[in-house]
Motif scaffolding. Sequence first.
Motif, PDB file in Angstrom:
ATOM      1  N   ASN A  37       1.335  -5.376  -1.541  1.00 39.32           N
ATOM      2  CA  ASN A  37       2.440  -5.523  -2.648  1.00 39.32           C
ATOM      3  C   ASN A  37       4.270  -5.587  -1.844  1.00 39.32           C
ATOM      4  N   GLU A  38       3.925  -5.533  -0.485  1.00 39.76           N
ATOM      5  CA  GLU A  38       5.365  -5.022   0.156  1.00 39.76           C
ATOM      6  C   GLU A  38       6.416  -6.226   0.044  1.00 39.76           C
ATOM      7  N   ASP A  39       5.912  -7.536  -0.325  1.00 44.01           N
ATOM      8  CA  ASP A  39       6.708  -8.474  -0.583  1.00 44.01           C
ATOM      9  C   ASP A  39       6.910  -8.994  -1.882  1.00 44.01           C
ATOM     10  N   LYS A  40       6.210  -8.283  -2.736  1.00 44.24           N
ATOM     11  CA  LYS A  40       6.034  -8.656  -4.155  1.00 44.24           C
ATOM     12  C   LYS A  40       7.293  -8.232  -4.798  1.00 44.24           C
ATOM     13  N   ASP A  41       7.561  -8.843  -5.992  1.00 48.22           N
ATOM     14  CA  ASP A  41       8.678  -8.128  -7.054  1.00 48.22           C
ATOM     15  C   ASP A  41       7.986  -7.305  -7.967  1.00 48.22           C
ATOM     16  N   ILE A  42       7.841  -6.083  -7.652  1.00 47.75           N
ATOM     17  CA  ILE A  42       7.092  -5.125  -8.256  1.00 47.75           C
ATOM     18  C   ILE A  42       8.146  -4.137  -9.108  1.00 47.75           C
ATOM     19  N   PRO A  43       7.821  -3.270 -10.230  1.00 45.31           N
ATOM     20  CA  PRO A  43       8.653  -2.353 -10.908  1.00 45.31           C
ATOM     21  C   PRO A  43       8.870  -1.396  -9.897  1.00 45.31           C
ATOM     22  N   ALA A  44      10.170  -0.761 -10.066  1.00 43.91           N
ATOM     23  CA  ALA A  44      10.470   0.394  -9.244  1.00 43.91           C
ATOM     24  C   ALA A  44       9.500   1.609  -9.116  1.00 43.91           C
ATOM     25  N   ASP A  45       9.124   1.896 -10.281  1.00 46.71           N
ATOM     26  CA  ASP A  45       8.004   3.012 -10.491  1.00 46.71           C
ATOM     27  C   ASP A  45       6.580   2.829  -9.781  1.00 46.71           C
ATOM     28  N   TYR A  46       6.125   1.517  -9.757  1.00 43.42           N
ATOM     29  CA  TYR A  46       4.881   1.226  -9.188  1.00 43.42           C
ATOM     30  C   TYR A  46       5.421   1.208  -7.499  1.00 43.42           C
ATOM     31  N   ALA A  47       6.573   0.588  -7.147  1.00 42.90           N
ATOM     32  CA  ALA A  47       6.993   0.527  -5.960  1.00 42.90           C
ATOM     33  C   ALA A  47       6.975   2.009  -5.123  1.00 42.90           C
ATOM     34  N   SER A  48       7.248   2.987  -6.060  1.00 43.30           N
ATOM     35  CA  SER A  48       7.286   4.426  -5.567  1.00 43.30           C
ATOM     36  C   SER A  48       5.841   4.940  -5.261  1.00 43.30           C
ATOM     37  N   LYS A  49       4.885   4.417  -6.202  1.00 46.94           N
ATOM     38  CA  LYS A  49       3.438   4.547  -6.070  1.00 46.94           C
ATOM     39  C   LYS A  49       2.961   3.784  -4.788  1.00 46.94           C
ATOM     40  N   MET A  50       3.439   2.803  -4.389  1.00 45.38           N
ATOM     41  CA  MET A  50       2.928   1.994  -3.152  1.00 45.38           C
ATOM     42  C   MET A  50       3.535   2.931  -1.892  1.00 45.38           C
ATOM     43  N   THR A  51       4.538   3.545  -1.967  1.00 44.13           N
ATOM     44  CA  THR A  51       5.036   4.369  -0.773  1.00 44.13           C
ATOM     45  C   THR A  51       4.159   5.574  -0.825  1.00 44.13           C
ATOM     46  N   ALA A  52       3.647   6.218  -1.687  1.00 44.50           N
ATOM     47  CA  ALA A  52       2.696   7.151  -1.542  1.00 44.50           C
ATOM     48  C   ALA A  52       1.235   6.931  -1.294  1.00 44.50           C
ATOM     49  N   ALA A  53       1.157   5.406  -1.630  1.00 47.11           N
ATOM     50  CA  ALA A  53      -0.371   4.992  -1.167  1.00 47.11           C
ATOM     51  C   ALA A  53      -0.317   5.082   0.427  1.00 47.11           C
ATOM     52  N   TRP A  54       0.508   4.966   1.080  1.00 47.95           N
ATOM     53  CA  TRP A  54       0.562   4.853   2.565  1.00 47.95           C
ATOM     54  C   TRP A  54      -0.227   5.975   3.082  1.00 47.95           C
ATOM     55  N   GLY A  55      -0.061   7.142   2.778  1.00 48.23           N
ATOM     56  CA  GLY A  55      -0.528   8.011   3.387  1.00 48.23           C
ATOM     57  C   GLY A  55      -2.041   8.094   3.449  1.00 48.23           C
ATOM     58  N   PRO A  56      -2.835   7.966   2.239  1.00 49.23           N
ATOM     59  CA  PRO A  56      -4.167   8.035   2.253  1.00 49.23           C
ATOM     60  C   PRO A  56      -4.734   6.827   3.131  1.00 49.23           C
ATOM     61  N   ALA A  57      -4.083   5.424   3.005  1.00 49.06           N
ATOM     62  CA  ALA A  57      -4.640   4.594   3.645  1.00 49.06           C
ATOM     63  C   ALA A  57      -4.580   4.696   5.314  1.00 49.06           C
TER      64      ALA A  57
END
Length: 213
Positions: A48-68
């Motif tokens: 999702n890094e190059d996609k136009d996504i809502p800010a709240d979902y982008a914050s969830k993607m920031t969190a998702a880095w750790g487990p991955a």
Amino acid sequence: MSNANTPVTLYFDATCPFAWVTSRWIKEVEAVRDVDVTFAPMSLAVLNEDKDIPADYASKMTAAWGPALVAAAVYTREPEKVDALYTALGTRIHDQGQGGRVGDGAYDDLIAEALDEAGLSADYAAAAHSRGDDAEAWEPTLRSYHATALAKVGDDVGTPVVELEGRAFFGPVLTRVPRGEDAGKIFDAAVTLGGYDHFYELKKTRSEDPSAV
């Protein structure tokens, strides 16, 4: 139908509820079919890094880095332990309702608990913050595994990616976990469809959220 020694690779992001349900289906399949299952990491954050996504979902993607990133480190060094790590993490994130977190490091506590439960070194936790391209970072490795998954199915997909006998596809997307022989029958059907060279898509509008419990 016999599926003796069918190789199965499931590419997952531990924060994805759809990947979690599909993975629990595969665990059910292990009990009723002869399969060799591998769990491998991919990344919703990369997807999702190059996609136009809502800010709240982008914050969830920031969190998702750790487990991955931690999954990528474990998959590289102890691939046989990824199953246990994913089960420990996914149970906490999805079954126990501890997902949906936002921001960098949001899953650090769950990662530490999951590593301990899976019998893995606590040192792996540092991988959750190993972004960048330097020699010590795990981000390039995670991106490589993610690219491997997308190379099999194309980039118009999400998680999970499932490879059966060398043929891969996005999904199957399930909202509940098939149990027992039902799991086996759905697996047989997936192998049959996936084995046809000209099969690409089977889809309907989803009317419920995924749940593995």
